[in-house]
Scaffold this active site. Structure first.
Site, PDB file in Angstrom:
ATOM      1  CB  THR A  32      65.773  69.958  52.465  1.00  0.00           C
ATOM      2  OG1 THR A  32      65.146  70.845  51.541  1.00  0.00           O
ATOM      3  CG2 THR A  32      64.855  69.713  53.652  1.00  0.00           C
ATOM      4  CD  GLU A 108      70.038  63.287  44.969  1.00  0.00           C
ATOM      5  OE1 GLU A 108      70.158  64.240  45.736  1.00  0.00           O
ATOM      6  OE2 GLU A 108      69.276  63.313  43.987  1.00  0.00           O
TER       7      GLU A 108
HETATM    8  C1  5RP Z   1      69.469  66.949  44.125  1.00  0.00           C
HETATM    9  C2  5RP Z   1      68.089  66.682  44.586  1.00  0.00           C
HETATM   10  C3  5RP Z   1      67.624  67.449  45.763  1.00  0.00           C
HETATM   11  O1  5RP Z   1      67.365  66.568  46.804  1.00  0.00           O
HETATM   12  C4  5RP Z   1      66.395  68.206  45.372  1.00  0.00           C
HETATM   13  O2  5RP Z   1      66.720  69.064  44.282  1.00  0.00           O
HETATM   14  C5  5RP Z   1      65.833  69.037  46.531  1.00  0.00           C
HETATM   15  O3  5RP Z   1      66.721  70.049  46.881  1.00  0.00           O
HETATM   16  P1  5RP Z   1      66.390  71.135  47.962  1.00  0.00           P
HETATM   17  O4  5RP Z   1      66.270  70.445  49.275  1.00  0.00           O
HETATM   18  O5  5RP Z   1      67.539  72.104  47.885  1.00  0.00           O
HETATM   19  O6  5RP Z   1      65.090  71.812  47.568  1.00  0.00           O
HETATM   20  O7  5RP Z   1      67.377  65.866  44.063  1.00  0.00           O
HETATM   21  O8  5RP Z   1      69.749  66.263  42.939  1.00  0.00           O
END
Ligand code: 5RP
Length: 232
Positions: A32, A108
């Site tokens: 995303t 993050e």
């Molecule tokens: C990575 C994360 C991502 O933000 C989370 O997994 C969501 O990913 P996506 O947008 O592909 O569903 O925490 O460590």
């Protein structure tokens, strides 16, 4: 594009539209946020915004930022992050999160927590009443401590499993060279307490509970043949 991909694209675009000139932007990880990074790059290329610098939360974010022409900086060079945009695996009604589906939750958390405004971008499949109901909780662990950490997690009532690679033999290795234990808890009643308890186990670097960090959640939702963006 699947309806879910379409939701991800539109919500990423909506978050990118909130980035202003002269700002430092935390660039999250995942499919995303990848759309948000793409559209920030496109806005810069079009001259719609200027003097934006990104701080990536992962190797993936760094590669995408370079691909889309977003200049990068580091936490050593700036004294603020104006806005961070990141995805999530689960979002509860209090805007608490489970993150770490991409094994990037440690960097993050550092960057998202520092940002003056932290915006989460998700499609509506990520909304849950209670954290842990659809997604296992990721815990990053230094390799030599995997066995004792798993035992400690079992004592807390969790069911741990070492995350294994896809298209790679053996476990997933994080950008920091560590391993990830995914934990099933029957019920996460107190996310704030569990976040601290897990991080107190020797050998744990960081877990994927993000409590009290989110300022705004942008949620993509398909309505008819359109994607609408809701704010939470
Ligand atoms: C990575 C994360 C991502 O933000 C989370 O997994 C969501 O990913 P996506 O947008 O592909 O569903 O925490 O460590």
């Amino acid at each position: 594009m699947t309806p879910q991909d379409l939701m991800k694209q539109e919500v990423g675009k909506a978050a990118a539209a909130r980035v202003q000139s002269n700002s430092i932007v935390g660039l999250g990880t995942g499919s995303t946020t990848a759309f948000a990074i793409e559209y920030i790059g496109k806005r810069l290329a079009a001259g719609e915004i200027t003097n934006v610098k990104g701080i990536p939360t992962s190797f993936q974010a760094r590669v995408l930022a370079k691909q889309y022409g977003i200049p990068l900086t580091t936490l050593d060079e700036v004294d603020r992050i104006d806005i961070a945009i990141d995805g999530a695996d689960e979002v509860d009604p209090h805007k608490n999160l489970i993150k770490g589906g991409g094994a990037a939750h440690t960097q993050e958390k550092v960057i998202d927590a520092l940002a003056a405004q932290f915006i989460v971008v998700v499609d509506n499949t990520k909304l849950v009443d209670r954290l842990g109901s659809t997604f296992l909780l990721p815990v990053e662990v230094i390799p030599m401590a995997v066995t004792p950490v798993m035992k400690a997690i079992e004592k807390l009532g969790g069911k741990p499993q070492l995350r294994m690679g896809i298209k790679k033999a053996g476990p997933v290795v994080t950008d920091q060279g560590n391993l990830v234990i995914d934990v099933k808890f029957d019920s996460i009643d107190n996310p704030a307490e569990l976040e601290k308890t897990l991080n107190n186990i020797p050998g744990v670097l960081e877990n994927g509970l993000f409590v009290g960090v989110t300022d705004l959640v942008l949620v993509g939702e398909v309505q008819g043949d359109q994607v609408i963006i809701k704010e939470m």
